[in-house]
Structure formats: structure tokens, C-alpha cells
Design an enzyme around this catalytic site. Structure first.
Site, mmCIF file in Angstrom:
data_model
loop_
_atom_site.group_PDB
_atom_site.id
_atom_site.type_symbol
_atom_site.label_atom_id
_atom_site.label_comp_id
_atom_site.label_asym_id
_atom_site.label_seq_id
_atom_site.Cartn_x
_atom_site.Cartn_y
_atom_site.Cartn_z
ATOM 1 N N LYS A 107 -7.098 63.848 14.391
ATOM 2 C CA LYS A 107 -7.275 65.025 13.539
ATOM 3 C C LYS A 107 -6.342 66.112 14.026
ATOM 4 O O LYS A 107 -5.994 66.152 15.214
ATOM 5 C CB LYS A 107 -8.725 65.526 13.620
ATOM 6 C CG LYS A 107 -9.156 66.308 12.406
ATOM 7 C CD LYS A 107 -9.547 65.411 11.256
ATOM 8 C CE LYS A 107 -9.911 66.182 10.026
ATOM 9 N NZ LYS A 107 -10.443 65.283 8.990
ATOM 10 N N ASN A 222 -12.015 70.362 -2.906
ATOM 11 C CA ASN A 222 -11.591 69.018 -3.305
ATOM 12 C C ASN A 222 -12.782 68.056 -3.348
ATOM 13 O O ASN A 222 -13.027 67.384 -4.346
ATOM 14 C CB ASN A 222 -10.522 68.521 -2.320
ATOM 15 C CG ASN A 222 -10.152 67.078 -2.590
ATOM 16 O OD1 ASN A 222 -10.846 66.171 -2.161
ATOM 17 N ND2 ASN A 222 -9.085 66.858 -3.334
HETATM 18 P P1 NAD Z 1 -11.610 72.416 0.526
HETATM 19 O O1 NAD Z 1 -10.896 73.419 1.334
HETATM 20 O O2 NAD Z 1 -10.940 71.837 -0.655
HETATM 21 O O3 NAD Z 1 -13.010 73.012 0.022
HETATM 22 C C1 NAD Z 1 -13.969 73.567 0.861
HETATM 23 C C2 NAD Z 1 -15.049 74.210 0.008
HETATM 24 O O4 NAD Z 1 -16.080 74.694 0.856
HETATM 25 C C3 NAD Z 1 -14.563 75.393 -0.828
HETATM 26 O O5 NAD Z 1 -15.205 75.365 -2.084
HETATM 27 C C4 NAD Z 1 -15.073 76.592 -0.029
HETATM 28 O O6 NAD Z 1 -15.301 77.727 -0.846
HETATM 29 C C5 NAD Z 1 -16.366 76.052 0.508
HETATM 30 N N1 NAD Z 1 -16.836 76.753 1.692
HETATM 31 C C6 NAD Z 1 -16.095 77.226 2.733
HETATM 32 N N2 NAD Z 1 -16.894 77.856 3.608
HETATM 33 C C7 NAD Z 1 -18.146 77.756 3.120
HETATM 34 C C8 NAD Z 1 -19.397 78.214 3.561
HETATM 35 N N3 NAD Z 1 -19.517 78.889 4.699
HETATM 36 N N4 NAD Z 1 -20.476 77.933 2.787
HETATM 37 C C9 NAD Z 1 -20.337 77.256 1.644
HETATM 38 N N5 NAD Z 1 -19.182 76.814 1.166
HETATM 39 C C10 NAD Z 1 -18.107 77.061 1.905
HETATM 40 O O7 NAD Z 1 -12.046 71.278 1.565
HETATM 41 P P2 NAD Z 1 -12.419 69.781 1.249
HETATM 42 O O8 NAD Z 1 -11.199 68.953 1.396
HETATM 43 O O9 NAD Z 1 -13.222 69.737 0.002
HETATM 44 O O10 NAD Z 1 -13.344 69.412 2.496
HETATM 45 C C11 NAD Z 1 -14.741 69.704 2.533
HETATM 46 C C12 NAD Z 1 -15.393 68.871 3.624
HETATM 47 O O11 NAD Z 1 -15.154 67.483 3.365
HETATM 48 C C13 NAD Z 1 -14.870 69.102 5.027
HETATM 49 O O12 NAD Z 1 -15.918 68.926 5.951
HETATM 50 C C14 NAD Z 1 -13.842 68.005 5.210
HETATM 51 O O13 NAD Z 1 -13.595 67.690 6.566
HETATM 52 C C15 NAD Z 1 -14.534 66.883 4.483
HETATM 53 N N6 NAD Z 1 -13.653 65.793 4.041
HETATM 54 C C16 NAD Z 1 -12.590 66.024 3.220
HETATM 55 C C17 NAD Z 1 -11.836 64.953 2.772
HETATM 56 C C18 NAD Z 1 -10.707 65.134 1.792
HETATM 57 O O14 NAD Z 1 -10.169 64.097 1.331
HETATM 58 N N7 NAD Z 1 -10.343 66.322 1.394
HETATM 59 C C19 NAD Z 1 -12.145 63.655 3.194
HETATM 60 C C20 NAD Z 1 -13.229 63.454 4.029
HETATM 61 C C21 NAD Z 1 -13.984 64.539 4.441
#
Ligand code: NAD
Length: 410
Positions: A107, A222
Site C-alpha cells: 500500500k 467510488n
Molecule cells: P473515495 O475517495 O472515492 O470515496 C470516499 C467516500 O467516503 C467519499 O464519499 C467521502 O465523502 C466519504 N467519507 C470520507 N470521510 C468520511 C467520513 N468521515 N464519514 C463518512 N464518509 C466519509 O474512496 P473509495 O475508493 O470509495 O474508498 C472507500 C473505502 O473503500 C476505503 O476504505 C478504501 O480503502 C476501500 N477500497 C477501495 C477500493 C477501490 O477500488 N477504490 C478497493 C478496495 C477497498
């Protein structure tokens, strides 16, 4: 402020230690499963638009590569610390093993709120990070991808900088790229889509129907957006969604696409209709399925007693603290662990890597079908282990992951 990353790292390491001890692995093997193989820390210096120099902290932690090249996203977040990056790298090793991928875990991260940067500053910071990681990444060495607050655009800047350094094209060194640079169709939606496949698999085993099953999703980025959209399209009743500023609850069910259009115009979910709710209210709603899809440790001692949902799908990484997990498992909640539920993203990153390596591209339908096969297979193995050993899904997933890593450690 409490170091949330430290907490998350302790939870991941405790789970590995406990599972490995139950499997009667020896002490040195347990150390190999816990300690990262490399932990790189960088000072990233860029010139801001004002002409002033600023230094940011960044990390790339390569946890374990028994099963293949390191694989893992890069996160830009103001609260990112070394321990958080290490925890996420550790979870990636288990996740890739659980998903049956030929990858180890890594990571990356930078402690920055990208909203405070202009686009040109963001580009300079992304390129500066690529310069730092260039010597330690590569198509068969370590393959980064997007994570929180990083996008295909950011991947394309990093890839461009990396290719300038190595002097030739190597698109498969990064996944989650724009389609025009060799990205895979279906990658953007993959994490959410994979999560919905897992939810459907779970309900089929529990002999429950998706129709009218209520779902609340925290996080509208996302992962959260596509999970909500695809769950809605598959007949689930999504009643609440939220982003960092709060969310909305509509008892009769909502259409995530309409909410996304509203957010694009207004910059907030509030005021869309129904009831405006806080993130804490969303987590404690009386729904069938709760989907934390934002950040880690959002379900903790503070709110665990108020969680009403019977099923929790961990779409974010580490959304439950160790205490909350132990408490909720005792309350017979079904918790689908992150290492399984959100592995759709890395699964399609793998498909992107394979396509790039062979220079041959699949249609979106082919990608989605392959994703379904991979998710079903991963779910089946964990479900079987959980039944056979009468253990919760999380422990079963860690056991399956550890077994696969250990079998490849020579
Ligand atoms: P992103 O940046 O696209 O979205 C994050 C979302 O969380 C946004 O809507 C934001 O407003 C919200 N957010 C931020 N702080 C917050 C809070 N304190 N309370 C509530 N909402 C809050 O990120 P993402 O890619 O959607 O990732 C989200 C989670 O999924 C993370 O834990 C990431 O590690 C995990 N993840 C992502 C992927 C991927 O393919 N993008 C894959 C596996 C896991």
C-alpha cells in the site's frame, strides 16, 4: 488526535496472530506473516503555485510477496500515517490470497488532503511520489492502483513520470488507469460490483431474497456509489447514503444515480429529499444490510451497541475496530470481511494487468463475467471454511488467506 492507523494495524496483526496460532504455525512463520518485507518512507518536496516549497510525507509499504508481485493502492488523506499504510498493506496480502490472485500485498499513501491543492499542485505531488517509488515498483515487482482520493487521472500522471524514468512503456505497472492508457473496462465499478456479487452469494446461502431488503451505504465515493447503484439495480431497497458531510434517508428507497446528479450540482447530499442524517445516524439505522464504504474504524465502542443491521458488508478497509467486531460477532451479526467483500477492485486490477501484459482487451461484459466467477469462487471457499470450522467469515477468510500465503513461502 487518536492514531486510527495504529488501531487498524493492531486489529489486522492481532487477527493474523490469533488465526495463525489456531493453525499451530510456528512463531517465526507468524512473524513472517506480520512484519512487512519493506517499509519505505519519503519526504516529497514540491513547489506550490505560490512559488513556495512544501514538504509532504509519503509511504510505500510492501508487506508480503509470497504469491506474486506486490499489489496495492495509493491513498491521499490528511490523516494517513505510516501505521495505516502498513495495516492496509497487510490486509492486501490477505485479500489477494483470498481472491486467489497471483499477488502479494502493498500500500502507498501521502498525508495530504487533496482538496487543499490546486490541480497543478496535485499533479506535481503525484509525479513527485512516482519519482520516489520508481526504483521499487515494476510490472513484476510492485503494481500500484488508486485508493481513497486517488483517481485514474492521478494514475496516469504517475505512470507517465515512471515511464519517463525507465525510458520505455510499461502500462501494466499501474492499474486503475484511464481506458485510453490501457485501463480495463469495468475497473471503476469493480469494487462495488464485486461487493454486490458477494452480498447476493451470502443471501442465497441464507435463503433470503434481495427484493425489498433494505440497505444503508456510508460513503458515496467510488466504492459506496457503485455499490449503492448496482444494489439498487439488482432490486435491493437502498434507503440511505452518505458522504463526509452527512447523508439522506428515504424510507421508501432512493435512486443513487439521481442522488449523484444532485450532489454534482449542489456539492452535497443534504436537501435531496427524505430526511437529512448524520453519518452516525446512518450507521445505526434499522436496516437489513449496513455497508460501511468510507473509512476505517467508523464502527467502534462508541456506536457498536446501537448497530441494528443484522448483516454488515465491510466495503471500506477496516471499518470495524477490533472491539466492535468482537462485540457484534457475539451479537450474532453476520459480518462479511473487507478482505473478501471489497476484493472486486483488485480482482479487476488483476484483469487489467493481464490484458496489458498480453496486449489484448476484453469487453466490459467479459470483464464483469470474469469478476463474477472470481468473486463466487472466493466466497464459496470462505463460506465452506466457515461452516466446516464453525468460525465467523472474517476468521475463515484470514485462515484461507494465510494457508495460501504459507503454502507459497519457501
Ligand atoms: P473515495 O475517495 O472515492 O470515496 C470516499 C467516500 O467516503 C467519499 O464519499 C467521502 O465523502 C466519504 N467519507 C470520507 N470521510 C468520511 C467520513 N468521515 N464519514 C463518512 N464518509 C466519509 O474512496 P473509495 O475508493 O470509495 O474508498 C472507500 C473505502 O473503500 C476505503 O476504505 C478504501 O480503502 C476501500 N477500497 C477501495 C477500493 C477501490 O477500488 N477504490 C478497493 C478496495 C477497498
Amino acid at each position: 488526535m487518536e492514531n486510527q492507523g495504529k488501531k487498524m494495524l493492531e486489529s489486522a496483526q492481532t487477527l493474523i496472530r490469533k488465526t495463525a496460532e489456531d493453525m499451530e504455525l510456528d512463531v517465526e512463520m507468524i512473524k513472517r506473516l506480520i512484519e512487512p518485507e519493506f517499509a519505505h518512507e519519503f519526504a516529497l518536496t514540491i513547489t506550490m503555485d505560490s512559488g513556495k516549497i512544501k514538504v509532504f510525507k509519503g509511504w510505500r509499504i510492501q508487506h508480503n510477496r509470497a504469491l506474486g508481485p506486490y499489489k496495492g493502492g495509493i491513498r491521499f488523506h490528511k490523516d494517513t500515517v505510516r501505521e495505516e499504510v502498513q495495516a492496509l498493506a497487510t490486509l492486501m496480502s490477505i485479500k489477494c490470497a483470498v481472491a486467489g490472485l497471483p499477488y502479494g500485498g502493498a500500500k502507498g499513501g501521502i498525508a495530504i488532503d487533496p482538496k487543499t491543492l490546486s490541480k497543478t499542485e496535485l499533479e506535481r505531488l503525484s509525479r513527485a511520489f512516482a519519482v520516489k517509488i520508481a526504483p521499487i515498483i515494476g510490472v513484476d515487482l510492485d503494481v500500484p492502483a488508486p485508493d481513497v482520493n486517488t483517481t485514474p487521472q492521478i494514475m496516469s500522471w504517475m505512470l507517465d513520470e515512471y515511464q519517463k524514468i525507465i525510458g520505455h512503456k510499461s502500462p501494466s505497472t499501474f492499474t486503475g488507469k484511464p481506458i485510453s492508457l490501457g485501463g480495463s473496462l469495468g475497473r471503476t465499478e469493480a469494487t462495488g460490483r464485486g461487493g454486490v456479487f458477494i452480498l447476493q452469494d451470502l443471501l442465497a446461502k441464507m435463503k433470503k431474497k434481495s427484493k425489498n431488503t433494505t440497505v444503508a451505504v456510508q460513503g458515496f465515493g467510488n466504492v459506496g456509489y457503485f455499490f449503492a447503484k448496482l444494489a439498487h439495480e439488482s432490486g435491493f431497497k437502498v434507503v440511505a447514503v452518505s458522504d463526509s458531510k452527512g447523508g439522506v434517508y428515504i424510507k421508501e428507497g432512493l435512486n443513487p444515480v439521481k442522488i449523484a446528479e444532485y450532489k454534482k450540482k449542489k456539492g452535497t447530499l443534504a436537501g435531496f429529499g427524505g430526511k437529512n442524517i448524520t453519518n452516525d445516524e446512518l450507521l445505526t439505522l434499522s436496516v437489513d444490510i449496513l455497508v460501511p464504504a468510507a473509512l476505517e474504524n467508523v464502527i467502534s465502542e462508541k456506536n457498536m451497541k446501537n448497530i441494528e443491521a443484522k448483516i454488515i458488508i465491510e466495503m471500506a478497509n477496516g471499518p470495524l475496530t477490533e472491539e466492535a467486531y468482537e462485540y457484534l460477532i457475539k451479537k450474532t451479526k453476520v459480518i462479511v470481511p473487507d478482505v473478501l467483500a471489497n476484493s472486486g477492485g483488485v480482482a479487476v486490477s488483476y484483469l487489467e494487468w493481464v490484458q496489458g501484459k498480453q496486449g489484448y482487451w476484453w469487453s466490459e461484459e467479459e470483464v464483469n463475467n470474469k469478476l463474477k466467477i472470481m468473486m463466487d469462487k472466493a466466497f464459496e471457499a470462505i463460506w465452506k471454511k466457515s461452516l466446516m470450522k464453525k468460525m465467523p467469515l472474517k476468521q475463515a477468510a484470514f485462515e484461507v488467506g494465510i494457508e495460501r500465503i504459507v503454502s507459497a513461502l519457501v
